[in-house]
Scaffold this motif. Sequence first.
Motif, PDB file in Angstrom:
ATOM      1  N   GLY A  41      40.492  37.080  42.705  1.00  0.00           N
ATOM      2  CA  GLY A  41      40.416  37.962  43.853  1.00  0.00           C
ATOM      3  C   GLY A  41      39.584  37.423  45.001  1.00  0.00           C
ATOM      4  N   GLY A  42      39.749  38.097  46.179  1.00  0.00           N
ATOM      5  CA  GLY A  42      38.890  37.796  47.311  1.00  0.00           C
ATOM      6  C   GLY A  42      39.447  36.845  48.343  1.00  0.00           C
ATOM      7  N   VAL A  43      40.734  36.893  48.644  1.00  0.00           N
ATOM      8  CA  VAL A  43      41.321  35.945  49.591  1.00  0.00           C
ATOM      9  C   VAL A  43      40.636  36.024  50.955  1.00  0.00           C
ATOM     10  N   SER A  44      40.641  37.195  51.580  1.00  0.00           N
ATOM     11  CA  SER A  44      40.056  37.299  52.916  1.00  0.00           C
ATOM     12  C   SER A  44      38.540  37.168  52.868  1.00  0.00           C
ATOM     13  N   LEU A  45      37.933  37.646  51.805  1.00  0.00           N
ATOM     14  CA  LEU A  45      36.488  37.543  51.651  1.00  0.00           C
ATOM     15  C   LEU A  45      36.040  36.079  51.585  1.00  0.00           C
ATOM     16  N   LEU A  46      36.755  35.279  50.813  1.00  0.00           N
ATOM     17  CA  LEU A  46      36.411  33.860  50.678  1.00  0.00           C
ATOM     18  C   LEU A  46      36.670  33.103  51.981  1.00  0.00           C
ATOM     19  N   ARG A  47      37.700  33.470  52.670  1.00  0.00           N
ATOM     20  CA  ARG A  47      37.947  32.833  53.974  1.00  0.00           C
ATOM     21  C   ARG A  47      36.787  33.110  54.926  1.00  0.00           C
ATOM     22  N   GLU A  51      34.085  30.386  56.501  1.00  0.00           N
ATOM     23  CA  GLU A  51      33.880  30.289  57.951  1.00  0.00           C
ATOM     24  C   GLU A  51      32.406  30.499  58.304  1.00  0.00           C
ATOM     25  N   GLN A  52      31.780  31.471  57.658  1.00  0.00           N
ATOM     26  CA  GLN A  52      30.371  31.752  57.918  1.00  0.00           C
ATOM     27  C   GLN A  52      29.500  30.544  57.592  1.00  0.00           C
ATOM     28  N   ARG A  53      29.870  29.795  56.543  1.00  0.00           N
ATOM     29  CA  ARG A  53      29.101  28.626  56.115  1.00  0.00           C
ATOM     30  C   ARG A  53      29.509  27.368  56.876  1.00  0.00           C
ATOM     31  N   GLY A  54      30.546  27.451  57.692  1.00  0.00           N
ATOM     32  CA  GLY A  54      31.002  26.294  58.452  1.00  0.00           C
ATOM     33  C   GLY A  54      31.819  25.322  57.641  1.00  0.00           C
ATOM     34  N   LEU A  55      32.560  25.831  56.670  1.00  0.00           N
ATOM     35  CA  LEU A  55      33.351  24.977  55.788  1.00  0.00           C
ATOM     36  C   LEU A  55      34.837  25.089  56.118  1.00  0.00           C
ATOM     37  N   ASP A  56      35.530  23.980  55.991  1.00  0.00           N
ATOM     38  CA  ASP A  56      36.981  23.957  56.181  1.00  0.00           C
ATOM     39  C   ASP A  56      37.622  24.119  54.799  1.00  0.00           C
ATOM     40  N   VAL A  57      37.920  25.349  54.431  1.00  0.00           N
ATOM     41  CA  VAL A  57      38.468  25.642  53.104  1.00  0.00           C
ATOM     42  C   VAL A  57      39.752  26.451  53.265  1.00  0.00           C
ATOM     43  N   PRO A  58      40.910  25.828  53.046  1.00  0.00           N
ATOM     44  CA  PRO A  58      42.145  26.606  53.026  1.00  0.00           C
ATOM     45  C   PRO A  58      42.189  27.458  51.754  1.00  0.00           C
ATOM     46  N   VAL A  59      42.193  28.757  51.902  1.00  0.00           N
ATOM     47  CA  VAL A  59      42.219  29.683  50.765  1.00  0.00           C
ATOM     48  C   VAL A  59      43.638  30.196  50.617  1.00  0.00           C
ATOM     49  N   HIS A  60      44.194  30.030  49.414  1.00  0.00           N
ATOM     50  CA  HIS A  60      45.618  30.306  49.235  1.00  0.00           C
ATOM     51  C   HIS A  60      45.833  31.242  48.054  1.00  0.00           C
ATOM     52  N   PRO A  61      46.542  32.359  48.261  1.00  0.00           N
ATOM     53  CA  PRO A  61      46.840  33.246  47.123  1.00  0.00           C
ATOM     54  C   PRO A  61      47.882  32.628  46.197  1.00  0.00           C
ATOM     55  N   LEU A  71      48.052  23.620  42.887  1.00  0.00           N
ATOM     56  CA  LEU A  71      47.650  23.752  44.278  1.00  0.00           C
ATOM     57  C   LEU A  71      46.239  23.246  44.560  1.00  0.00           C
ATOM     58  N   PHE A  72      45.429  23.104  43.511  1.00  0.00           N
ATOM     59  CA  PHE A  72      43.978  22.948  43.652  1.00  0.00           C
ATOM     60  C   PHE A  72      43.556  21.801  44.565  1.00  0.00           C
ATOM     61  N   ASP A  73      44.270  20.710  44.549  1.00  0.00           N
ATOM     62  CA  ASP A  73      43.887  19.562  45.377  1.00  0.00           C
ATOM     63  C   ASP A  73      43.955  19.867  46.874  1.00  0.00           C
ATOM     64  N   LYS A  74      44.797  20.828  47.244  1.00  0.00           N
ATOM     65  CA  LYS A  74      45.023  21.095  48.662  1.00  0.00           C
ATOM     66  C   LYS A  74      44.381  22.377  49.162  1.00  0.00           C
ATOM     67  N   ALA A  75      44.101  23.312  48.259  1.00  0.00           N
ATOM     68  CA  ALA A  75      43.566  24.606  48.692  1.00  0.00           C
ATOM     69  C   ALA A  75      42.791  25.251  47.556  1.00  0.00           C
ATOM     70  N   LEU A  76      41.948  26.221  47.924  1.00  0.00           N
ATOM     71  CA  LEU A  76      41.231  27.009  46.932  1.00  0.00           C
ATOM     72  C   LEU A  76      42.148  28.146  46.475  1.00  0.00           C
ATOM     73  N   PRO A  77      42.601  28.119  45.233  1.00  0.00           N
ATOM     74  CA  PRO A  77      43.538  29.147  44.775  1.00  0.00           C
ATOM     75  C   PRO A  77      42.809  30.459  44.456  1.00  0.00           C
ATOM     76  N   VAL A  78      43.420  31.562  44.836  1.00  0.00           N
ATOM     77  CA  VAL A  78      42.889  32.888  44.531  1.00  0.00           C
ATOM     78  C   VAL A  78      44.004  33.689  43.871  1.00  0.00           C
ATOM     79  N   LEU A  79      43.714  34.198  42.684  1.00  0.00           N
ATOM     80  CA  LEU A  79      44.728  34.908  41.897  1.00  0.00           C
ATOM     81  C   LEU A  79      44.491  36.414  41.979  1.00  0.00           C
ATOM     82  N   GLY A  80      45.541  37.165  42.276  1.00  0.00           N
ATOM     83  CA  GLY A  80      45.445  38.619  42.285  1.00  0.00           C
ATOM     84  C   GLY A  80      45.187  39.189  43.669  1.00  0.00           C
ATOM     85  N   GLU A  81      45.267  40.507  43.751  1.00  0.00           N
ATOM     86  CA  GLU A  81      45.190  41.193  45.041  1.00  0.00           C
ATOM     87  C   GLU A  81      43.821  41.824  45.306  1.00  0.00           C
ATOM     88  N   LEU A  82      42.874  41.652  44.420  1.00  0.00           N
ATOM     89  CA  LEU A  82      41.539  42.194  44.655  1.00  0.00           C
ATOM     90  C   LEU A  82      40.948  41.584  45.917  1.00  0.00           C
TER      91      LEU A  82
END
Length: 334
Positions: A41-47, A51-61, A71-82
Amino acid sequence: MTEDLPLALSLGDPAGVGPELICEAWVRRVRSGLPPFFVAGGVSLLRAAAEQRGLDVPVHPVSDAAEAAALFDKALPVLGELDGPYRPGKPDAGGAKLALASLRQATALVTGKAAGALVTGPIAKSRLAEVGFDFPGQTEFVAHACGVPATDAVMLLAGPQLRTVPLTVHVALAEVPTLLSVELICRRTRIVARGIQRDFGIAHPRIAIAALNPHAGEHGRMGDEEQRIIGPAIETLRAEGIEVSGPWPADTLFAPRARETYDVAIAMYHDQALVPLKALDFDEGVNMTLGLPIVRTSPDHGTAFGIAGTGTAHPGATVAAIRLAGQAAARRAR
């Protein structure tokens, strides 16, 4: 369990440092040698945390754990709708509910063999209690989910320079002598010996057991627990073929030369174990639960609400917790 299953991470309290440090760990995945992982969980929260920390992290559901690994090599995977808002340093009931839901989902995925190990983010126990969490901490929750008695879920603190186990944990210091027994020491030391063999690959672990009293009691002058309880437990364990030594005075047990003589030290109470671990390995300390059918680790620090969102939280313990979980899961799979 297979070695290529990704790890499942729970968010921890979203108002703490957990989300930003998960993002930082993903950024450091290659240089730190981290296995694939996903977050429950936490797609928008992690994004927002990235951003707050100044990191370039593509977060992908993602819809399942297998997709996360690919997907892990290219993006931070987030599972579920929480999901929920990112308000660092401002804990509330909504954040506690999200933390609990993420913990439940991540634990279920690991016990259901969809993920290879569990890494839990830091939570505020008092906040979780306010939203119906009936366990003293995450360790007891995970033990219950695994069908293991809480008394058989043993806390190991592990860092680059020290591994140590507190025999008693979150109890008043005055209660410790009344809780010690030969049976308790033997039961938990057996769990530790098996855990070190299985999760660290040490075939014959050397276990040092600390005394309770100053100078190991000085033959009863400063307390007799060493003679009545700790010494007899050590003899019982030796008779079983476990390589144990002690009881050692705690003021010398954690000195550099002493640490070379053992693989893990068992302390009698919380601070006797955690003070040396945090003095030596604060930024890389990992809390690992032994005695479970799954691998579970957590960074050995709290939510740090006071610095959440400031970009100053050190990611070392989160990175170390993910790395150790992956190593232990791979050993078990093999």
